[in-house]
Design a protein around this motif. Structure first.
Motif, PDB file in Angstrom:
ATOM      1  N   ALA A  11       0.832  -1.211   0.000  1.00  0.00           N
ATOM      2  CA  ALA A  11       0.000   0.000   0.000  1.00  0.00           C
ATOM      3  C   ALA A  11       0.863   1.257   0.000  1.00  0.00           C
ATOM      4  O   ALA A  11       0.528   2.248  -0.647  1.00  0.00           O
ATOM      5  N   TYR A  12       1.972   1.212   0.726  1.00  0.00           N
ATOM      6  CA  TYR A  12       2.886   2.364   0.752  1.00  0.00           C
ATOM      7  C   TYR A  12       3.493   2.578  -0.634  1.00  0.00           C
ATOM      8  O   TYR A  12       3.572   3.712  -1.113  1.00  0.00           O
ATOM      9  N   LEU A  85      10.311   2.429  -4.761  1.00  0.00           N
ATOM     10  CA  LEU A  85      10.985   1.865  -3.598  1.00  0.00           C
ATOM     11  C   LEU A  85      10.590   2.677  -2.363  1.00  0.00           C
ATOM     12  O   LEU A  85      10.281   3.876  -2.482  1.00  0.00           O
ATOM     13  N   PRO A  86      10.629   2.068  -1.189  1.00  0.00           N
ATOM     14  CA  PRO A  86      10.308   2.840   0.022  1.00  0.00           C
ATOM     15  C   PRO A  86      11.177   4.089   0.163  1.00  0.00           C
ATOM     16  O   PRO A  86      10.683   5.151   0.546  1.00  0.00           O
ATOM     17  N   GLU A  87      12.458   3.962  -0.173  1.00  0.00           N
ATOM     18  CA  GLU A  87      13.363   5.111  -0.060  1.00  0.00           C
ATOM     19  C   GLU A  87      12.941   6.243  -1.000  1.00  0.00           C
ATOM     20  O   GLU A  87      13.139   7.414  -0.684  1.00  0.00           O
ATOM     21  N   VAL A 131       4.815  10.024   7.068  1.00  0.00           N
ATOM     22  CA  VAL A 131       4.286   9.482   8.325  1.00  0.00           C
ATOM     23  C   VAL A 131       4.644   8.004   8.512  1.00  0.00           C
ATOM     24  O   VAL A 131       5.047   7.613   9.613  1.00  0.00           O
ATOM     25  N   PRO A 132       4.536   7.149   7.485  1.00  0.00           N
ATOM     26  CA  PRO A 132       4.937   5.743   7.706  1.00  0.00           C
ATOM     27  C   PRO A 132       6.397   5.587   8.124  1.00  0.00           C
ATOM     28  O   PRO A 132       6.732   4.663   8.860  1.00  0.00           O
ATOM     29  N   TRP A 133       7.264   6.478   7.683  1.00  0.00           N
ATOM     30  CA  TRP A 133       8.669   6.421   8.117  1.00  0.00           C
ATOM     31  C   TRP A 133       8.773   6.758   9.600  1.00  0.00           C
ATOM     32  O   TRP A 133       9.570   6.175  10.323  1.00  0.00           O
ATOM     33  N   ARG A 134       7.971   7.688  10.045  1.00  0.00           N
ATOM     34  CA  ARG A 134       7.957   8.051  11.467  1.00  0.00           C
ATOM     35  C   ARG A 134       7.476   6.866  12.298  1.00  0.00           C
ATOM     36  O   ARG A 134       8.045   6.548  13.337  1.00  0.00           O
TER      37      ARG A 134
END
Length: 159
Positions: A11-12, A85-87, A131-134
């Protein structure tokens, strides 16, 4: 030392890709002088029709910076579409924070209120990507604070 958990949930990555599609749709017209002239006229007409104000007349410096921004954002968007990618979400969220900061500065200094539409999108995609990284950071800190679950002191290896 443990690795930081990253928000790699599908989802991210869909959010990362969606923000890239938004960027491509919004900025592709900024990438060349010819398309920027068309986008400029359309935005100016839209701003006037909505009572939000027109854009300033075109000048060569404005066109140059619009083309530079458009070119870089198009390439960045294609990268995130082809290989999200997440990054990429993390860095895009940081870039959106910068973009939103400068848009807020411009709005405070009297640019067309039409910019509010773009400002809202920058803030929304920035929050969705940062926010997901936090949360991941907080989860990582909680795991590190709890220590090893096998009773060993932190920093010792099992044999």
């Amino acid at each position: 030392m443990s690795r930081l958990r990253i928000p790699a949930h599908p989802a991210y990555l869909r959010v990362v890709r969606a923000s890239a599609w938004y960027d491509l749709a919004v900025t592709a017209g900024f990438a060349t002088p010819w398309t920027y002239a068309l986008v400029h006229d359309a935005l100016s007409s839209c701003g006037n029709a909505l009572g939000l104000g027109a854009l300033p007349e075109l000048d060569p410096w404005q066109v140059l910076f619009a083309n530079l921004m458009g070119s870089v954002v198009v390439v960045w968007a294609v990268l995130r579409i082809v290989r999200p990618l997440p990054e990429h979400g993390l860095f895009d969220g940081i870039a959106r924070t910068l973009f939103a900061t400068w848009q807020a500065y411009a709005l405070a200094h009297g640019v067309s209120r039409l910019l509010w539409l773009f400002f809202g999108a920058e803030v929304a995609f920035g929050v969705l990507q940062l926010v997901p990284w936090r949360w991941a950071r907080n989860a990582n800190l909680a795991v590190n604070d709890a220590g090893p679950t096998d009773g060993r002191p932190l920093g010792t290896a099992s044999r």
